[in-house]
Design a protein around this motif. Structure first.
Motif, short mmCIF file in Angstrom:
data_model
loop_
_atom_site.label_atom_id
_atom_site.label_comp_id
_atom_site.label_asym_id
_atom_site.label_seq_id
_atom_site.Cartn_x
_atom_site.Cartn_y
_atom_site.Cartn_z
N LEU A 123 -9.80 -4.39 10.43
CA LEU A 123 -10.00 -3.00 10.05
C LEU A 123 -9.31 -2.12 11.08
O LEU A 123 -9.37 -2.40 12.28
N VAL A 124 -8.67 -1.06 10.62
CA VAL A 124 -7.92 -0.18 11.52
C VAL A 124 -8.25 1.27 11.22
O VAL A 124 -8.26 1.69 10.06
N LYS A 125 -8.51 2.03 12.29
CA LYS A 125 -8.73 3.47 12.20
C LYS A 125 -7.63 4.13 13.02
O LYS A 125 -7.54 3.91 14.23
N THR A 126 -6.77 4.90 12.37
CA THR A 126 -5.64 5.50 13.06
C THR A 126 -5.32 6.88 12.52
O THR A 126 -5.60 7.18 11.36
N GLU A 127 -4.74 7.69 13.37
CA GLU A 127 -4.19 8.99 12.96
C GLU A 127 -2.67 8.89 12.86
O GLU A 127 -2.01 9.84 12.48
N HIS A 128 -2.13 7.73 13.19
CA HIS A 128 -0.68 7.50 13.19
C HIS A 128 -0.31 6.62 11.99
O HIS A 128 0.26 5.53 12.15
N CYS A 129 -0.63 7.11 10.80
CA CYS A 129 -0.50 6.30 9.59
C CYS A 129 0.93 5.81 9.34
O CYS A 129 1.14 4.64 9.03
N HIS A 130 1.91 6.69 9.45
CA HIS A 130 3.29 6.29 9.16
C HIS A 130 3.77 5.22 10.14
O HIS A 130 4.40 4.23 9.72
N ALA A 131 3.48 5.40 11.41
CA ALA A 131 3.88 4.40 12.42
C ALA A 131 3.16 3.08 12.18
O ALA A 131 3.75 2.00 12.33
N PHE A 132 1.90 3.15 11.79
CA PHE A 132 1.13 1.94 11.53
C PHE A 132 1.69 1.20 10.32
O PHE A 132 1.86 -0.03 10.36
N ILE A 133 1.98 1.91 9.26
CA ILE A 133 2.55 1.29 8.06
C ILE A 133 3.89 0.65 8.39
O ILE A 133 4.18 -0.47 7.96
N ASP A 134 4.73 1.34 9.16
CA ASP A 134 6.02 0.78 9.57
C ASP A 134 5.82 -0.51 10.37
O ASP A 134 6.53 -1.48 10.17
N PHE A 135 4.84 -0.50 11.29
CA PHE A 135 4.54 -1.71 12.07
C PHE A 135 4.18 -2.86 11.14
O PHE A 135 4.67 -3.97 11.29
N GLY A 137 -14.03 5.21 4.07
CA GLY A 137 -15.07 4.89 5.05
C GLY A 137 -14.61 5.19 6.46
O GLY A 137 -13.67 5.95 6.69
N GLU A 138 -15.26 4.56 7.42
CA GLU A 138 -14.96 4.81 8.84
C GLU A 138 -13.53 4.42 9.22
O GLU A 138 -12.90 5.06 10.05
N PHE A 139 -13.00 3.37 8.62
CA PHE A 139 -11.66 2.89 8.92
C PHE A 139 -10.70 3.32 7.82
O PHE A 139 -11.10 3.52 6.68
N ASN A 140 -9.41 3.45 8.16
CA ASN A 140 -8.37 3.86 7.20
C ASN A 140 -7.78 2.69 6.42
O ASN A 140 -7.39 2.84 5.27
N TYR A 141 -7.64 1.54 7.11
CA TYR A 141 -6.89 0.42 6.54
C TYR A 141 -7.60 -0.91 6.73
O TYR A 141 -8.31 -1.10 7.71
N LEU A 142 -7.35 -1.79 5.77
CA LEU A 142 -7.73 -3.20 5.88
C LEU A 142 -6.41 -3.97 5.89
O LEU A 142 -5.59 -3.84 4.97
N VAL A 143 -6.19 -4.75 6.94
CA VAL A 143 -4.97 -5.51 7.12
C VAL A 143 -5.32 -6.99 7.06
O VAL A 143 -6.20 -7.45 7.79
N LYS A 144 -4.65 -7.72 6.18
CA LYS A 144 -4.82 -9.17 6.15
C LYS A 144 -3.64 -9.78 6.89
O LYS A 144 -2.48 -9.45 6.61
N ILE A 145 -3.96 -10.64 7.85
CA ILE A 145 -2.91 -11.33 8.60
C ILE A 145 -3.15 -12.82 8.51
O ILE A 145 -4.27 -13.28 8.27
N GLN A 146 -2.08 -13.57 8.71
CA GLN A 146 -2.17 -15.03 8.73
C GLN A 146 -1.38 -15.52 9.94
O GLN A 146 -0.19 -15.25 10.06
N THR A 147 -2.09 -16.22 10.83
CA THR A 147 -1.47 -16.73 12.04
C THR A 147 -1.87 -18.19 12.25
O THR A 147 -2.84 -18.66 11.67
N ALA A 148 -1.12 -18.85 13.11
CA ALA A 148 -1.42 -20.25 13.42
C ALA A 148 -2.45 -20.38 14.54
O ALA A 148 -3.15 -21.39 14.62
N THR A 149 -2.56 -19.34 15.38
CA THR A 149 -3.46 -19.43 16.53
C THR A 149 -4.25 -18.14 16.71
O THR A 149 -3.85 -17.07 16.24
N VAL A 150 -5.35 -18.24 17.40
CA VAL A 150 -6.17 -17.07 17.73
C VAL A 150 -5.40 -16.17 18.70
O VAL A 150 -5.53 -14.94 18.66
N GLU A 151 -4.57 -16.75 19.54
CA GLU A 151 -3.76 -15.97 20.47
C GLU A 151 -2.83 -15.02 19.73
O GLU A 151 -2.61 -13.88 20.15
#
Length: 74
Positions: A2-14, A29-43
């Motif tokens: 979950l992400v709460k940001t005022e920098h929406c355009h920069a966040f979307i570009d990222f 709600g409290e947060f602006n975005y829900l981001v789903k990520i898939q990685t191989a490690t917790v790091e």
């Protein structure tokens, strides 16, 4: 993540450039975005969270088990 940001355009570009980001949703709600990520490690999750934290507040949620996905609603 979950992400709460005022920098929406920069966040979307990222998110468009980050290979680990698979889905991005604008939510209410409290947060602006829900981001789903898939990685191989917790790091890698931590690295992405650190990068996003430069743009706003984050909260991570980790899926422990996929019960079902892509359910068709008629």
């Amino acid at each position: 993540m979950l992400v709460k940001t005022e920098h929406c355009h920069a966040f979307i570009d990222f998110c468009k450039e980050a290979e680990a980001v698979t889905d991005l949703f604008r939510i209410s709600g409290e947060f602006n975005y829900l981001v789903k990520i898939q990685t191989a490690t917790v790091e890698e999750v931590a690295d992405i969270q650190d990068a996003i934290a430069k743009l706003g507040h984050t909260k991570s949620l980790i899926c422990l088990k996929n019960i079902f996905e892509n359910r068709v609603v008629l």
